[in-house]
Design an enzyme around this catalytic site. Sequence first.
Site, mmCIF file in Angstrom:
data_model
loop_
_atom_site.group_PDB
_atom_site.id
_atom_site.type_symbol
_atom_site.label_atom_id
_atom_site.label_comp_id
_atom_site.label_asym_id
_atom_site.label_seq_id
_atom_site.Cartn_x
_atom_site.Cartn_y
_atom_site.Cartn_z
ATOM 1 N N ASP A 179 -64.053 10.563 21.964
ATOM 2 C CA ASP A 179 -63.819 11.701 22.851
ATOM 3 C C ASP A 179 -64.781 11.684 24.035
ATOM 4 O OD1 ASP A 179 -61.954 12.437 21.024
ATOM 5 O OD2 ASP A 179 -63.062 14.105 20.182
ATOM 6 N N TYR B 67 -63.735 0.930 11.986
ATOM 7 C CA TYR B 67 -64.109 1.850 10.923
ATOM 8 C C TYR B 67 -64.297 1.043 9.635
ATOM 9 C CZ TYR B 67 -61.971 5.027 14.325
ATOM 10 O OH TYR B 67 -61.638 5.703 15.469
ATOM 11 N N ARG C 81 -61.436 -0.186 17.687
ATOM 12 C CA ARG C 81 -61.027 0.990 16.931
ATOM 13 C C ARG C 81 -60.758 2.162 17.867
ATOM 14 N NH1 ARG C 81 -67.010 2.943 14.743
ATOM 15 N NH2 ARG C 81 -67.304 4.514 16.375
ATOM 16 N N GLY C 82 -60.137 3.222 17.315
ATOM 17 C CA GLY C 82 -60.023 4.485 18.041
ATOM 18 C C GLY C 82 -59.190 4.391 19.300
ATOM 19 N N GLU C 83 -59.683 5.013 20.361
ATOM 20 C CA GLU C 83 -58.941 5.049 21.628
ATOM 21 C C GLU C 83 -59.670 4.346 22.761
ATOM 22 O OE1 GLU C 83 -57.304 8.373 24.832
ATOM 23 O OE2 GLU C 83 -57.020 8.724 22.695
ATOM 24 N N ASP C 84 -60.934 4.666 22.972
ATOM 25 C CA ASP C 84 -61.641 4.107 24.124
ATOM 26 C C ASP C 84 -61.764 2.594 24.035
ATOM 27 O OD1 ASP C 84 -63.198 4.434 26.617
ATOM 28 O OD2 ASP C 84 -64.870 3.740 25.386
ATOM 29 N N SER C 85 -62.282 2.073 22.923
ATOM 30 C CA SER C 85 -62.439 0.620 22.803
ATOM 31 C C SER C 85 -61.082 -0.073 22.709
ATOM 32 C CB SER C 85 -63.311 0.267 21.598
ATOM 33 O OG SER C 85 -62.767 0.780 20.406
ATOM 34 N N GLN D 202 -71.442 1.633 27.939
ATOM 35 C CA GLN D 202 -70.043 1.291 28.217
ATOM 36 C C GLN D 202 -69.845 0.032 29.052
ATOM 37 O OE1 GLN D 202 -68.594 5.076 29.766
ATOM 38 N NE2 GLN D 202 -67.548 5.506 27.848
#
Length: 390
Positions: free
Chosen positions: A30, A206, A284-288, A268
Site C-alpha cells: 500500500d 510471502y 509478490r503483492g502488487e507493487d513488486s 524502491q
Amino acid sequence: MTHGKLAHRISAVRAVKWDIFCSVVDNFGDIGVTWRLAKQLVAEHNGVVRLWVDDVSAFARICPAADANADCQVQQGVAVHAWHEQWLDTDPADVVVEGFACHLPEAYIAAMAARERKPLWLNLEYLSAEEWVAGCHGLPSMQSNGLQKYFFFPGFSKDTGGLLREAALITERQAFQAAPAARPAFLRGLGVEPVAGARLISLFAYENPALSSWLEALAVNRQATQLLVPEGRILADVQAWVGGEQLRAGDCRVHGQLQINVLPFIEQSQYDRLLWSCDFNAVRGEDSFLRAQWAGRPMLWHIYSQEEGAHLDKLEAFLKRYIDGLSAPASEALLSLWRDWNSAQSVSKSWSLWLENAEELTVHAEKWCLEQASHTDLAAALVQFQQNWI
C-alpha cells in the site's frame, strides 16, 4: 471571455493540490504504490501533494532518508504527514485519493462537504485484470453528505485507469540492461559478487511451502543459479531449507549449483534495478508484481492470499491476459509454474517445463512490457480524470 471559461483556465494553470491517504494494512504494498504515485504527481504533473500515512515507520523502510518519528516531512517534493487517530483540522485538497478503500477521517470528510468547491474524491482500488474492472472504472458513488466518490481502477486495458509507470522508466531500464557494466556494478554496490555464467534470480515472496522444491531443483540443475533474496517474509523458509541457521543481509550459502545471497531490505529505485539485473524475478503483492513487468524479464507472481480463494480468480484473470500470444507449450509451462507456486504445490516438474520454454518466455516478457507501456499510465490518467471533471 466568460467568467466560467476564465475560471476554468485559471484552475488549469495553477498547481493542483492532492491529498493521498494510505493505511498500511500489511507488508509494504500500500505504501509502496501510494509513495510512487505521490512522487510522480509532483515530478511530472506539477502537483502539490500531501501523503498521509498511518505508519510512518513503514514509509521509512522504503525511503531511508525519512524520519520514522516525524509528524511532517518533505521527501522528494512530497509532504509526508503522519496520519494520527486523533485528527487535526486540515483544509482538504482539490483532489482526495483514498488509497485502497481506507477510511478517511470523519472530520476531514466533513471539511470536504463544507467546501464551496467540492474536492474530487477518488477511491484508488487494487490492481486487477478481471474483466468487470473496466465497467466499474470511473463510476461515481453518491454519499449521504452530498459528496460524490469515484472508483478509480488501475488495469491492463485502455478502458481502465492504467498502470503506475514513470515517464522515463522503460527508457532507463533498457539503457541499464544494454550497458554491460551496469549489472555487475550495481550488484557489487549491494555487496554481491556476480557468479560467472549463473542464472540470476531475485526472490521476494510471502511464506510458501513450495519454496523447498524450487530450491532443490535449482541446486541440481546443470546451470548454476545465483539467488538474491532481500530481507523479508520468505527468508524464514530459505533459512529452514539451508538448515535452520539464521540468515542476515550479506550472508551467502552454496548448495550444489545454487548460491544464495541475502540482501538488505532496499529502497524502491534499488529494487527496480535489482529486477532489471535478474534473468527471472519471483515477486509478490502488487507493487513488486508491477515493477517486475516493467523489468521486461520473466517472472513468477505470488499473489496475496484472500479468504475463500478470491485471489485465485485474480490470478487466473491476469494469466488469461498474460499468456496471449504464447505457443501452447510455453503457455502450459507458465500456467503450471504459477499455479503450483500459488497453491503451495511442488514446482520441480513445472520449473523443468518452464526451463524448456525459457527463450520464448523471455521474449514474451519484453513484448508484454512494451505493450502495456503503450497505454496511458496511472498518474497521467488520474490527472486527465481530474481535468475532465472540472
